[in-house]
Structure formats: C-alpha cells, structure tokens
Design a protein around this motif. Structure first.
Motif, PDB file in Angstrom:
ATOM      1  N   ASN A  82       0.804  -1.226   0.000  1.00 19.52           N
ATOM      2  CA  ASN A  82       0.000   0.000   0.000  1.00 19.52           C
ATOM      3  C   ASN A  82       0.839   1.279   0.000  1.00 19.52           C
ATOM      4  O   ASN A  82       0.303   2.372  -0.217  1.00 19.52           O
ATOM      5  CB  ASN A  82      -1.021   0.007   1.135  1.00 19.52           C
ATOM      6  CG  ASN A  82      -0.408   0.027   2.525  1.00 19.52           C
ATOM      7  OD1 ASN A  82       0.787   0.240   2.716  1.00 19.52           O
ATOM      8  ND2 ASN A  82      -1.254  -0.219   3.526  1.00 19.52           N
TER       9      ASN A  82
ATOM     10  N   HIS B  95      -0.378  -4.685 -11.083  1.00 23.27           N
ATOM     11  CA  HIS B  95      -0.684  -6.111 -10.910  1.00 23.27           C
ATOM     12  C   HIS B  95       0.587  -6.936 -11.031  1.00 23.27           C
ATOM     13  O   HIS B  95       1.598  -6.490 -11.578  1.00 23.27           O
ATOM     14  CB  HIS B  95      -1.675  -6.552 -11.990  1.00 23.27           C
ATOM     15  CG  HIS B  95      -1.235  -6.189 -13.388  1.00 23.27           C
ATOM     16  ND1 HIS B  95      -0.493  -7.033 -14.187  1.00 23.27           N
ATOM     17  CD2 HIS B  95      -1.414  -5.066 -14.119  1.00 23.27           C
ATOM     18  CE1 HIS B  95      -0.228  -6.446 -15.332  1.00 23.27           C
ATOM     19  NE2 HIS B  95      -0.793  -5.232 -15.330  1.00 23.27           N
TER      20      HIS B  95
ATOM     21  N   HIS C 125      -1.850 -11.064 -16.225  1.00 23.89           N
ATOM     22  CA  HIS C 125      -2.343 -10.623 -14.923  1.00 23.89           C
ATOM     23  C   HIS C 125      -2.271 -11.780 -13.931  1.00 23.89           C
ATOM     24  O   HIS C 125      -2.867 -12.829 -14.146  1.00 23.89           O
ATOM     25  CB  HIS C 125      -3.784 -10.111 -15.024  1.00 23.89           C
ATOM     26  CG  HIS C 125      -3.897  -8.828 -15.787  1.00 23.89           C
ATOM     27  ND1 HIS C 125      -4.151  -8.791 -17.143  1.00 23.89           N
ATOM     28  CD2 HIS C 125      -3.765  -7.538 -15.391  1.00 23.89           C
ATOM     29  CE1 HIS C 125      -4.189  -7.520 -17.539  1.00 23.89           C
ATOM     30  NE2 HIS C 125      -3.961  -6.754 -16.501  1.00 23.89           N
TER      31      HIS C 125
ATOM     32  N   LEU D  54      -2.886  -0.707  -5.919  1.00 28.43           N
ATOM     33  CA  LEU D  54      -3.674   0.508  -6.104  1.00 28.43           C
ATOM     34  C   LEU D  54      -2.820   1.761  -6.237  1.00 28.43           C
ATOM     35  O   LEU D  54      -1.697   1.823  -5.741  1.00 28.43           O
ATOM     36  CB  LEU D  54      -4.647   0.666  -4.933  1.00 28.43           C
ATOM     37  CG  LEU D  54      -5.652  -0.477  -4.741  1.00 28.43           C
ATOM     38  CD1 LEU D  54      -6.480  -0.239  -3.478  1.00 28.43           C
ATOM     39  CD2 LEU D  54      -6.551  -0.629  -5.957  1.00 28.43           C
TER      40      LEU D  54
ATOM     41  N   ALA E  20      -5.326  -0.200 -11.778  1.00 24.25           N
ATOM     42  CA  ALA E  20      -4.278  -0.531 -10.812  1.00 24.25           C
ATOM     43  C   ALA E  20      -3.204  -1.389 -11.447  1.00 24.25           C
ATOM     44  O   ALA E  20      -3.399  -2.011 -12.497  1.00 24.25           O
ATOM     45  CB  ALA E  20      -4.892  -1.280  -9.621  1.00 24.25           C
TER      46      ALA E  20
ATOM     47  N   ARG F  45      -9.224   5.541  -9.698  1.00 21.77           N
ATOM     48  CA  ARG F  45      -9.175   4.587  -8.593  1.00 21.77           C
ATOM     49  C   ARG F  45      -9.526   3.151  -8.974  1.00 21.77           C
ATOM     50  O   ARG F  45      -9.234   2.221  -8.221  1.00 21.77           O
ATOM     51  CB  ARG F  45     -10.099   5.078  -7.460  1.00 21.77           C
ATOM     52  CG  ARG F  45      -9.656   6.428  -6.891  1.00 21.77           C
ATOM     53  CD  ARG F  45     -10.680   6.991  -5.926  1.00 21.77           C
ATOM     54  NE  ARG F  45     -10.707   6.292  -4.654  1.00 21.77           N
ATOM     55  CZ  ARG F  45      -9.956   6.589  -3.609  1.00 21.77           C
ATOM     56  NH1 ARG F  45      -9.063   7.576  -3.682  1.00 21.77           N
ATOM     57  NH2 ARG F  45     -10.070   5.926  -2.470  1.00 21.77           N
ATOM     58  N   ASN F  46     -10.151   2.970 -10.135  1.00 26.77           N
ATOM     59  CA  ASN F  46     -10.480   1.596 -10.535  1.00 26.77           C
ATOM     60  C   ASN F  46      -9.550   1.068 -11.630  1.00 26.77           C
ATOM     61  O   ASN F  46      -9.890   0.147 -12.366  1.00 26.77           O
ATOM     62  CB  ASN F  46     -11.948   1.463 -10.950  1.00 26.77           C
ATOM     63  CG  ASN F  46     -12.345   2.370 -12.108  1.00 26.77           C
ATOM     64  OD1 ASN F  46     -11.764   3.427 -12.311  1.00 26.77           O
ATOM     65  ND2 ASN F  46     -13.352   1.956 -12.848  1.00 26.77           N
TER      66      ASN F  46
ATOM     67  N   GLU G 143      -1.318 -12.642  -9.391  1.00 21.64           N
ATOM     68  CA  GLU G 143      -1.163 -12.062  -8.064  1.00 21.64           C
ATOM     69  C   GLU G 143       0.230 -11.427  -7.938  1.00 21.64           C
ATOM     70  O   GLU G 143       1.175 -11.933  -8.529  1.00 21.64           O
ATOM     71  CB  GLU G 143      -1.343 -13.138  -6.988  1.00 21.64           C
ATOM     72  CG  GLU G 143      -2.747 -13.713  -6.913  1.00 21.64           C
ATOM     73  CD  GLU G 143      -3.769 -12.685  -6.472  1.00 21.64           C
ATOM     74  OE1 GLU G 143      -3.380 -11.708  -5.789  1.00 21.64           O
ATOM     75  OE2 GLU G 143      -4.937 -12.840  -6.826  1.00 21.64           O
TER      76      GLU G 143
ATOM     77  N   ASP H 248      -5.000  -2.746   3.196  1.00 24.49           N
ATOM     78  CA  ASP H 248      -4.182  -3.678   2.418  1.00 24.49           C
ATOM     79  C   ASP H 248      -2.986  -4.092   3.265  1.00 24.49           C
ATOM     80  O   ASP H 248      -2.078  -3.299   3.517  1.00 24.49           O
ATOM     81  CB  ASP H 248      -3.722  -3.009   1.122  1.00 24.49           C
ATOM     82  CG  ASP H 248      -3.026  -3.975   0.166  1.00 24.49           C
ATOM     83  OD1 ASP H 248      -2.665  -5.095   0.598  1.00 24.49           O
ATOM     84  OD2 ASP H 248      -2.839  -3.604  -1.004  1.00 24.49           O
TER      85      ASP H 248
ATOM     86  N   GLU I 278      -2.819  -8.933  -7.478  1.00 25.76           N
ATOM     87  CA  GLU I 278      -3.694  -8.036  -8.224  1.00 25.76           C
ATOM     88  C   GLU I 278      -3.969  -6.787  -7.383  1.00 25.76           C
ATOM     89  O   GLU I 278      -3.746  -6.764  -6.176  1.00 25.76           O
ATOM     90  CB  GLU I 278      -5.015  -8.737  -8.550  1.00 25.76           C
ATOM     91  CG  GLU I 278      -4.889  -9.792  -9.658  1.00 25.76           C
ATOM     92  CD  GLU I 278      -4.831  -9.188 -11.046  1.00 25.76           C
ATOM     93  OE1 GLU I 278      -4.696  -7.954 -11.163  1.00 25.76           O
ATOM     94  OE2 GLU I 278      -4.926  -9.963 -12.015  1.00 25.76           O
ATOM     95  N   GLY I 279      -4.465  -5.751  -8.036  1.00 25.81           N
ATOM     96  CA  GLY I 279      -4.909  -4.565  -7.310  1.00 25.81           C
ATOM     97  C   GLY I 279      -3.819  -3.834  -6.556  1.00 25.81           C
ATOM     98  O   GLY I 279      -3.970  -3.527  -5.374  1.00 25.81           O
TER      99      GLY I 279
ATOM    100  N   ASP J  90      -4.432   2.502   0.726  1.00 28.90           N
ATOM    101  CA  ASP J  90      -5.488   1.677   1.301  1.00 28.90           C
ATOM    102  C   ASP J  90      -4.937   1.061   2.587  1.00 28.90           C
ATOM    103  O   ASP J  90      -4.178   0.091   2.540  1.00 28.90           O
ATOM    104  CB  ASP J  90      -5.898   0.587   0.307  1.00 28.90           C
ATOM    105  CG  ASP J  90      -6.919  -0.389   0.885  1.00 28.90           C
ATOM    106  OD1 ASP J  90      -7.461  -0.119   1.982  1.00 28.90           O
ATOM    107  OD2 ASP J  90      -7.165  -1.427   0.248  1.00 28.90           O
TER     108      ASP J  90
END
Length: 252
Positions: free
Chosen positions: A143, A167, A174, A181, A165, A162-163, A176, A188, A178-179, A185
């Motif tokens: 994070n 990865h 793609h 950001l 990110a 924000r949507n 892990e 996280d 993932e996300g 956050d």
C-alpha cells in the motif's frame, strides 16, 4: 510470478526489453494526421520482427496489437480510424509474451503544440511512477506504492483513477498480487516478496476518479472533458531498488 532461476530472470528481462523498445518507438512515431490503427500496425510489425506475441490479443482477444488511448480515453483504447491531431494526449500501452514470459509497459505523450496543463499531467504521472518504484522492495508494504502516487497527485492537484491498478505478471499478463492501487489503502496488509514480478502503473487525471467501458466493450472513459496519463514499468522485486525490466534502452 516469482523469479526462480536464471532462465526466469533472462526471460523477463528479454521480453521487457522488447516491449520497452516498441513503446518508445511508437511514442516517437506519433504525429498529427496518423490514425491509431496505423500506429498500432507499427507495434504489430515490431512484435513480429522481435519474435513476440501481443499479450492482450493472446490473453483476451483484444482487437489490436497494443492499447492506444487518446484524450478522453483513459485506458484500453482500441486502435482504429481515430485520427490523432495537434495537442492530443496519447497513451501507448504495450504488453507481450515471448518464450512463456510476459512484460507490460506504457507511456504518455502530448502532440505539439503542448499546453502547460497537459505537460504537467504527464510529468506528474511519470514522477508518480518513479516515487512508487522507490517503495518496491522485499518486505515493503504494497500500500505504500499507492501512498506515493497519491502524494504526487495531491501536490499537483490531480485525481487518481481509482479503478485502474498495477498487478503481478510473468507467466501470464495478470497474476497475483492483483490490485496494486494508485492510492493509499490502509486495509491492504500485503507485502512485496523477493523475486516477485509486478507492473506498477499510476493513472492520474484532470477530472475523473473512475472510468467505465464504452460501447466497444474495451475503451475506458470517465468525464468526457477529462485528460489522463499513464506510465508503467514491469519490475522485479529485490532487497533494494527493483530491477526495471522495461527501462528505455537509451537510459543507462
């Protein structure tokens, strides 16, 4: 993916050099009057010559070799008949596979004449990527990447999409984690692991905090008057500074 041996390392670095070369060549070739399809065809020809396969085509049946987003388009722009004009902001996102390894990269430029606001947007987003990469190391909180990007956005009075990110990747486009950001956050609790392959990609915007698909099912757009920029590197996590697989070849 986590780097397990020299073959893995060499594979990621090789495909990283390829997508970086294509990214830089495409951005350098942008000129008023060309279509995004013409620019994409250049990318496709380079992929073929360098022995790589378009990752969005391979993984998702994307209708183009690369993603090219112009002006109000934030990401996943479909190459086509759109004509690039003076003052347009153009994002090129290149991802590819060779010998079972994937890399992903992107960059944004403004076609001359360059308005101050658009130049600031690009410079701030590139700075956000640099600040984010400084947070990538073994044991560091994932994070903190978002915090670094958010700090740059606030300083330059820009918004974060924000949507979208970063990865993980490596054996596919793609993976892990993932996300990864572009904002902080606190919930996280994940940490970077030694040898992980990740794509870090801040998206900063003048007006939009969220984007959604258009009727073509791919292109992502927020406020029609918004302009955005994205810069992206594929990197390998180490105990110190990450190994940047997609660095420009002209950069030492």
């Amino acid at each position: 993916m986590t780097i397990e041996n020299q073959r893995d390392l060499d594979g990621i670095l090789a495909i990283g050099r390829i997508v970086a070369e294509i990214r830089d060549a495409m951005l350098a070739a942008v000129k008023p009057g060309m279509t995004t399809a013409e620019l994409d065809e250049m990318g496709g020809q380079m992929l073929s010559r360098l022995g790589a396969i378009s990752a969005p085509m391979k993984c998702y049946d994307f209708p183009g070799f690369t993603c090219i987003s112009v002006n109000e388009e934030a990401a996943h722009g479909v190459p086509g008949a759109r004509v690039i004009g003076e003052g347009d902001i153009v994002n090129v996102d290149v991802s590819a596979e060779r010998d079972g390894y994937f890399a992903d990269t992107g960059g944004t430029m403004v076609v001359a004449p360059v308005a101050d606001g658009k130049a600031t947007l690009c410079k701030a987003t590139e700075l956000a990527l640099a600040r984010a990469l400084a947070e990538v190391r073994t044991g560091a909180a994932i994070n903190q990447v978002g915090k670094a990007i958010e700090d740059v956005a606030k300083t330059h009075r820009l918004k974060i999409i924000r949507n979208l990110a970063g990865h993980g990747l490596g054996r596919s486009l793609h993976e892990e984690p993932e996300g990864i950001l572009g904002f902080y956050d606190r919930g996280d609790r994940r940490f970077f692991e030694y040898g992980q392959v990740v794509a870090i990609e801040p998206f900063l915007s003048t007006r939009s905090s969220y984007v959604s698909e258009t009727d073509d099912g791919w292109t992502l757009v927020g406020d029609p008057a918004s302009r955005s920029a994205q810069f992206e590197h594929t990197v390998i996590v180490t105990d110190g500074a990450p190994i940047v697989a997609t660095r420009s070849q002209t950069a030492a």
